[in-house]
Design an enzyme around this catalytic site. Structure first.
Site, PDB file in Angstrom:
ATOM      1  N   CYS A 100     -15.612  59.681 -84.553  1.00  0.00           N
ATOM      2  CA  CYS A 100     -15.949  58.318 -84.114  1.00  0.00           C
ATOM      3  C   CYS A 100     -16.512  57.569 -85.320  1.00  0.00           C
ATOM      4  O   CYS A 100     -17.401  58.058 -85.999  1.00  0.00           O
ATOM      5  CB  CYS A 100     -16.992  58.408 -82.999  1.00  0.00           C
ATOM      6  SG  CYS A 100     -17.803  56.859 -82.617  1.00  0.00           S
ATOM      7  N   CYS A 104     -16.723  49.861 -83.498  1.00  0.00           N
ATOM      8  CA  CYS A 104     -15.966  49.139 -82.465  1.00  0.00           C
ATOM      9  C   CYS A 104     -16.853  48.555 -81.370  1.00  0.00           C
ATOM     10  O   CYS A 104     -16.522  47.520 -80.794  1.00  0.00           O
ATOM     11  CB  CYS A 104     -14.936  50.053 -81.818  1.00  0.00           C
ATOM     12  SG  CYS A 104     -14.436  51.401 -82.864  1.00  0.00           S
ATOM     13  N   THR A 191     -23.861  54.537 -79.630  1.00  0.00           N
ATOM     14  CA  THR A 191     -22.987  54.938 -80.733  1.00  0.00           C
ATOM     15  C   THR A 191     -23.303  54.129 -81.994  1.00  0.00           C
ATOM     16  O   THR A 191     -23.309  52.900 -81.956  1.00  0.00           O
ATOM     17  CB  THR A 191     -21.518  54.702 -80.321  1.00  0.00           C
ATOM     18  OG1 THR A 191     -21.273  55.422 -79.129  1.00  0.00           O
ATOM     19  CG2 THR A 191     -20.564  55.126 -81.414  1.00  0.00           C
ATOM     20  N   GLU A 257     -24.954  59.274 -82.067  1.00  0.00           N
ATOM     21  CA  GLU A 257     -25.470  58.682 -80.829  1.00  0.00           C
ATOM     22  C   GLU A 257     -26.987  58.711 -80.899  1.00  0.00           C
ATOM     23  O   GLU A 257     -27.567  59.619 -81.493  1.00  0.00           O
ATOM     24  CB  GLU A 257     -25.011  59.478 -79.601  1.00  0.00           C
ATOM     25  CG  GLU A 257     -23.513  59.710 -79.508  1.00  0.00           C
ATOM     26  CD  GLU A 257     -22.697  58.459 -79.268  1.00  0.00           C
ATOM     27  OE1 GLU A 257     -23.240  57.494 -78.676  1.00  0.00           O
ATOM     28  OE2 GLU A 257     -21.523  58.414 -79.674  1.00  0.00           O
ATOM     29  N   HIS A 292     -13.593  47.867 -74.616  1.00  0.00           N
ATOM     30  CA  HIS A 292     -13.899  49.206 -75.123  1.00  0.00           C
ATOM     31  C   HIS A 292     -12.943  50.245 -74.546  1.00  0.00           C
ATOM     32  O   HIS A 292     -12.652  51.253 -75.187  1.00  0.00           O
ATOM     33  CB  HIS A 292     -15.356  49.571 -74.862  1.00  0.00           C
ATOM     34  CG  HIS A 292     -15.895  50.530 -75.885  1.00  0.00           C
ATOM     35  ND1 HIS A 292     -15.791  50.311 -77.243  1.00  0.00           N
ATOM     36  CD2 HIS A 292     -16.501  51.736 -75.759  1.00  0.00           C
ATOM     37  CE1 HIS A 292     -16.303  51.334 -77.897  1.00  0.00           C
ATOM     38  NE2 HIS A 292     -16.742  52.217 -77.015  1.00  0.00           N
ATOM     39  N   TYR A 296     -10.216  52.861 -76.836  1.00  0.00           N
ATOM     40  CA  TYR A 296      -9.950  54.302 -76.747  1.00  0.00           C
ATOM     41  C   TYR A 296      -8.463  54.616 -76.850  1.00  0.00           C
ATOM     42  O   TYR A 296      -8.097  55.755 -77.166  1.00  0.00           O
ATOM     43  CB  TYR A 296     -10.525  54.874 -75.449  1.00  0.00           C
ATOM     44  CG  TYR A 296     -12.026  55.079 -75.488  1.00  0.00           C
ATOM     45  CD1 TYR A 296     -12.836  54.336 -76.332  1.00  0.00           C
ATOM     46  CD2 TYR A 296     -12.637  56.006 -74.665  1.00  0.00           C
ATOM     47  CE1 TYR A 296     -14.199  54.515 -76.360  1.00  0.00           C
ATOM     48  CE2 TYR A 296     -14.011  56.196 -74.695  1.00  0.00           C
ATOM     49  CZ  TYR A 296     -14.790  55.448 -75.541  1.00  0.00           C
ATOM     50  OH  TYR A 296     -16.135  55.630 -75.573  1.00  0.00           O
ATOM     51  N   CYS A 299      -8.624  54.766 -81.046  1.00  0.00           N
ATOM     52  CA  CYS A 299      -9.430  55.753 -81.796  1.00  0.00           C
ATOM     53  C   CYS A 299      -9.143  57.182 -81.355  1.00  0.00           C
ATOM     54  O   CYS A 299      -8.988  58.074 -82.188  1.00  0.00           O
ATOM     55  CB  CYS A 299     -10.917  55.422 -81.696  1.00  0.00           C
ATOM     56  SG  CYS A 299     -11.710  55.913 -80.153  1.00  0.00           S
ATOM     57  N   GLU A 447     -17.064  61.995 -74.771  1.00  0.00           N
ATOM     58  CA  GLU A 447     -17.019  60.532 -74.791  1.00  0.00           C
ATOM     59  C   GLU A 447     -15.729  60.021 -74.163  1.00  0.00           C
ATOM     60  O   GLU A 447     -15.702  58.926 -73.606  1.00  0.00           O
ATOM     61  CB  GLU A 447     -17.179  59.999 -76.212  1.00  0.00           C
ATOM     62  CG  GLU A 447     -17.525  58.522 -76.178  1.00  0.00           C
ATOM     63  CD  GLU A 447     -17.731  57.911 -77.535  1.00  0.00           C
ATOM     64  OE1 GLU A 447     -17.156  58.438 -78.498  1.00  0.00           O
ATOM     65  OE2 GLU A 447     -18.445  56.910 -77.608  1.00  0.00           O
TER      66      GLU A 447
HETATM   67 FE1  SF4 Z   1     -16.267  55.541 -81.549  1.00  0.00          FE
HETATM   68 FE2  SF4 Z   1     -13.851  55.186 -80.497  1.00  0.00          FE
HETATM   69 FE3  SF4 Z   1     -15.974  53.975 -79.399  1.00  0.00          FE
HETATM   70 FE4  SF4 Z   1     -14.999  53.223 -81.802  1.00  0.00          FE
HETATM   71  S1  SF4 Z   1     -13.963  53.058 -79.785  1.00  0.00           S
HETATM   72  S2  SF4 Z   1     -17.121  53.479 -81.254  1.00  0.00           S
HETATM   73  S3  SF4 Z   1     -14.383  55.184 -82.663  1.00  0.00           S
HETATM   74  S4  SF4 Z   1     -15.567  56.197 -79.534  1.00  0.00           S
HETATM   75 FE    FE Z   2     -17.588  54.684 -77.142  1.00  0.00          FE
END
Ligand code: SF4
Ligand code: FE
Length: 483
Positions: A100, A104, A191, A257, A292, A296, A299, A447
């Site tokens: 991660c 984002c 995060t 985190e 968000h 996902y 990422c 996550e």
């Molecule tokens: Fe982390 Fe993915 Fe959330 Fe970005 S979208 S903060 S990489 S878990």
């Molecule tokens: Fe997240």
């Protein structure tokens, strides 16, 4: 200055002297702490790639406010093309970091706040949107990292915020005066919090009139007085404290985190973007969550690419890559991973403009994306473990490999095919372990389940967007049933 170098980013975080606690002790310099540094390296990658001409188109955008080149993480999506590039950018960064990279949440919070503050002003005559734009200009010009802070501790889930025995279990307003507001509470599993310059706080759910004091949104510097961080433990995180790199699996990068405590933090009015407008809390939550959930689809796919690649290498090193069931399993992993990507792209291309001009993802498809993310990475990880074999979790350490007496035995007995060293095999198995069970599994597995909202939250949104009446009408018409 619009694009910081990675080094400038690291220095800028060092200067903030965040109040961070790890395992009961204040961390003197979080930037150089071995357990924290990999997470900073992951954020720094968002700066590094933005300055690389090869990735400029994905990593950078042109500010609609100033016309200047900015990091895409500070951009407001101006069309569906921007939404698509966001997903591609996140896949790229997942591939480059195998973890991660944290930036984002701030991007998603900025985009959600832009349209919600605009619509609030239109209906209520408030002046939040201009305040927000002033803040955004600074973020873009100084190329800053924002943390998007949404999740409250919530205490007894059967009670609303104002019904809790302890009023602080949801972050709330404790004072309002001529200069600004004072807030108290906490935000959980944040995060990248310790790696951010600013924190963008949002309510955690839709609010009713009696919960108006909990309908607050604002920006504060991440080193504001009264704001401090309890660093979250991750599986196998102590391996980051050892010398050597093989046992860490991914020695360069990692996620982060933290539990963030707001102990009566003052926020000046110019940084307040919602103050008791409880009817808009739900809209802000839904839009942030939609963005968000789209994230996902990028990422997790990029990290999935790393895991699939590592699994194929493990099969090669074991001498089984040509076995048909291994090929089938690798194809299944790719199929699942690309399905997530297809969902991420679909909710982006089906996005629409809001009144403010900022583009929003298609909410139904964004929620479908995330609901798939709660399942597919688990299956991909299961197949990776199947192919990798048990050695991934029973292997001796790097110290044994480097040991004067033991090294030759590790090199001899941990070897697979003749032309690959035991060290290479250990490195790839440790990487798979890191992604499926170790510290990177926080971002890739758990996550995937709970980040951006747990699966039930997506089901609720899907049921709201499903438009079953329309589907019933389609069926009635074909079946010859009068309405
Ligand atoms: Fe982390 Fe993915 Fe959330 Fe970005 S979208 S903060 S990489 S878990
Ligand atoms: Fe997240």
């Amino acid at each position: 200055m619009s694009l910081k170098t990675p080094e400038e980013y690291l220095e800028s975080i060092r200067e903030l002297k965040h109040e961070v606690y790890l395992a009961g002790e204040r961390v003197a310099d979080p930037v150089d702490h071995p357990m924290i540094r990999p997470s900073l390296n992951a954020v720094a990658k968002t700066y590094e790639l933005a300055r690389n001409p090869e990735y400029e188109d994905l990593m950078c955008a042109w500010s609609h406010l100033t016309g200047r080149k900015i990091n895409r993480f500070t951009n407001l999506h101006q069309d569906t093309g921007d939404l698509v590039k966001k997903v591609k950018m996140l896949r790229l960064l997942g591939q480059k970091t195998g973890s991660c990279f944290q930036r984002c949440v701030g991007m998603d919070a900025l985009n959600a706040l832009s349209s919600v503050t605009y619509e609030m002003d239109q209906e209520l005559g408030t002046d939040y949107y201009n305040r927000f734009l002033d803040f955004l200009k600074m973020v873009q010009e100084e190329d800053l990292v924002c943390d998007g802070a949404m999740t409250d501790p919530k205490g007894d889930r059967s009670l609303r915020p104002s019904q809790q025995g302890d009023p602080d279990l949801y972050l709330h307003l404790v004072e309002e005066n001529r200069d600004g507001i004072v807030v108290r509470g906490a935000k959980c599993h944040q995060t990248g919090a310790v790696n951010s310059h600013w924190v963008l706080v949002m309510p955690t759910m839709a609010m009713k009139e009696e919960d108006a004091d909990y309908a607050v949104s604002f920006a504060v510097p991440s080193n504001a007085k009264g704001l401090f961080y309890l660093y979250g433990r991750q599986a196998s995180d102590l391996r980051k404290m050892y010398d050597g790199e093989i046992d860490r699996g991914n020695s360069k990068f990692g996620g982060q985190e933290a539990l963030m405590i707001f102990d009566d933090v003052f926020v000046p009015w110019e940084r307040v973007f919602m103050c008791r407008e409880y009817k808009y809390a739900g809209m802000l939550v839904e839009r942030f969550a939609g963005y968000h959930r789209q994230s996902y689809g990028g990422c997790k796919v990029g990290v999935g690419d790393v895991l699939i690649g590592a699994t194929a290498l493990a099969a090669e090193y074991n001498g089984v890559i040509r076995a048909s069931h291994i090929r089938d399993k690798l194809i299944e992993m790719v199929h699942l991973n690309e399905t997530l990507y297809a969902c991420g792209l679909a909710c982006s291309t089906e996005g629409t403009g809001t009144a403010s001009g900022t583009y929003l993802v298609n909410q139904l498809l964004a929620n479908v994306t995330k609901l798939n993310v709660t399942r597919f990475p688990y299956e991909i990880a299961r197949l990776a473990e199947d192919i990798a074999g048990g050695l991934m979790v029973t292997m001796p350490s790097e110290a044994d490999l480097k040991h004067e007496k033991l090294g030759k035995y590790v090199a001899k007995y941990l070897k697979g095919v003749a032309d690959v060293s035991a060290e290479c095999r250990m490195r790839i198995l440790r990487l798979i372990e890191n992604l499926t069970l170790g510290s990177a599994a926080v971002g890739y597995r758990t996550e995937s389940m709970h980040g951006a909202g747990s699966p039930q939250a997506q089901r609720v949104m899907i049921s709201r967007q499903a438009n079953l009446e329309h589907k019933k009408n389609l069926a009635r018409e074909l079946a010859g049933i009068e309405n």
